[in-house]
Enzyme design. Structure first.
Site, PDB file in Angstrom:
ATOM      1  CG  PHE A  54      30.326  48.037  51.353  1.00 17.42           C
ATOM      2  CD1 PHE A  54      31.674  47.748  51.264  1.00 17.42           C
ATOM      3  CD2 PHE A  54      29.478  47.560  50.365  1.00 17.42           C
ATOM      4  CE1 PHE A  54      32.173  47.003  50.202  1.00 17.42           C
ATOM      5  CE2 PHE A  54      29.965  46.818  49.308  1.00 17.42           C
ATOM      6  CZ  PHE A  54      31.319  46.532  49.224  1.00 17.42           C
ATOM      7  CG  LEU A  55      24.791  50.427  51.307  1.00 21.10           C
ATOM      8  CD1 LEU A  55      23.371  50.711  51.761  1.00 21.10           C
ATOM      9  CD2 LEU A  55      24.777  49.452  50.145  1.00 21.10           C
ATOM     10  CG  MET A  56      27.495  56.500  52.362  1.00 16.47           C
ATOM     11  SD  MET A  56      26.509  57.648  51.346  1.00 16.47           S
ATOM     12  CE  MET A  56      27.708  58.948  51.061  1.00 16.47           C
ATOM     13  CD  GLN A  57      34.029  51.840  51.219  1.00 17.67           C
ATOM     14  OE1 GLN A  57      34.752  51.255  50.419  1.00 17.67           O
ATOM     15  NE2 GLN A  57      33.914  51.470  52.486  1.00 17.67           N
ATOM     16  CD  GLN A  58      28.254  48.870  46.887  1.00 21.20           C
ATOM     17  OE1 GLN A  58      27.977  48.344  45.814  1.00 21.20           O
ATOM     18  NE2 GLN A  58      27.751  48.434  48.024  1.00 21.20           N
TER      19      GLN A  58
ATOM     20  CG  ASP B 284      33.882  51.201  40.294  1.00 25.89           C
ATOM     21  OD1 ASP B 284      34.080  51.335  41.514  1.00 25.89           O
ATOM     22  OD2 ASP B 284      33.312  50.209  39.790  1.00 25.89           O
TER      23      ASP B 284
ATOM     24  CG  HIS C 231      31.001  49.845  42.716  1.00 27.15           C
ATOM     25  ND1 HIS C 231      31.990  49.182  42.012  1.00 27.15           N
ATOM     26  CD2 HIS C 231      30.426  48.908  43.521  1.00 27.15           C
ATOM     27  CE1 HIS C 231      32.016  47.917  42.379  1.00 27.15           C
ATOM     28  NE2 HIS C 231      31.071  47.721  43.284  1.00 27.15           N
TER      29      HIS C 231
ATOM     30  CB  SER D 153      29.955  44.502  42.845  1.00 24.33           C
ATOM     31  OG  SER D 153      31.048  44.747  43.705  1.00 24.33           O
ATOM     32  CG  LEU D 154      29.388  38.915  45.862  1.00 26.04           C
ATOM     33  CD1 LEU D 154      30.685  38.126  45.989  1.00 26.04           C
ATOM     34  CD2 LEU D 154      28.680  38.999  47.204  1.00 26.04           C
TER      35      LEU D 154
END
Length: 257
Positions: free
Chosen positions: A141-145, A204, A232, A79-80
């Site tokens: 944000f962790l959940m989104q991943q 993703d 993700h 990712s980043l």
């Protein structure tokens, strides 16, 4: 200032760069699996884990990582971290033997002519959330991943444990959001002439697999591996398959004696 890099194992050098808000410890289970066949270097990006902050801008982050690499290595960036890996390949080609961007895109933000990234409004909402509710913003944000992952519960535990163990500096999170918002490698991918394995999660929602495949096709020696049923964080949800494919890529990219 130097970054914290934990190294283990024997074999070809492989550098692992984590995603936003986490640390190099997120790679530990994979490194434990691979340390018999490769030398794994788990990097804490600036202001994350045990690394100092004070680095502003993508180029400074890339330079900080490159300065900690003693020999040419395969650089794996999630990712980043994938953006940092691309910046390293552009600025330090002699230290990047091959690239493996994971769930990453050359442009992480959607635009009228680029529909494969995140909405800019989502990044700005995350930035506001850091000031309003730091802990909840990071957890969401962790959940989104891992949405859509078959092993989502285990993946969330792994991500959350990493976050709790080494919470990042708030200023580093801000700088990371700046990088996600500003970085754009779409026009420069063709100039990165090293083997590149782009790894995409078929489910993703943050880095669309079609965008990952597009990026791989722009590079002279790029290829794409789409991990079915992954979202993700394919190296967490599909650890064994990920390790096997990465090892094959590392071995194939070794220079001929």
């Amino acid at each position: 200032m130097t970054l914290n890099i934990r190294s283990q194992g024997h074999g070809p050098d492989v550098v692992f760069l984590h995603g936003w808000g986490l640390s190099g410890r997120i790679w530990q289970p994979l490194a434990d699996r691979l340390s018999d066949v490769m030398r794994c270097h788990l990097v804490d990006l600036p202001g994350h884990g045990d690394s100092p902050g004070g680095y502003a801008g993508l180029n400074n982050w890339a330079d900080a990582v490159a300065s900690g690499i003693e020999r040419p290595a395969v650089v794996v960036g999630w990712s980043l971290g994938g953006l940092v890996a691309l910046a390293m390949a552009r600025r330090w080609p002699d230290r990047v033997r091959a690239l493996a961007p994971v769930a990453s895109l050359p442009r992480m933000v959607r635009e009228p002519d680029w529909s494969w990234g995140m909405k800019s409004s989502a990044i700005e909402a995350t930035r506001r959330g850091l000031n309003e509710d730091f802990s909840t913003t990071l957890s969401e944000f962790l959940m989104q991943q891992v949405l859509g992952e078959p092993g989502a519960a285990r993946a969330v535990r792994s991500l959350r444990n990493d976050l709790i163990d080494r919470p990042p500096q708030r200023s580093a999170l801000e700088r990371g959001l700046d990088i996600l918002f500003e970085a754009d490698f779409r026009e420069t991918l063709s100039a990165i002439d090293c083997p590149a394995l782009w790894i995409a999660g078929a489910r993703d929602r943050l880095a669309h697999p079609d965008g990952v495949a597009w990026a791989a096709a722009q590079m002279p020696r790029g290829e794409c591996w789409r991990v079915e049923r992954a979202a993700h964080a394919p190296f967490v949800s599909h650890e064994k398959r990920f390790a096997e494919r990465l090892l094959a890529f590392v071995r194939a990219s070794e220079p001929v004696a």
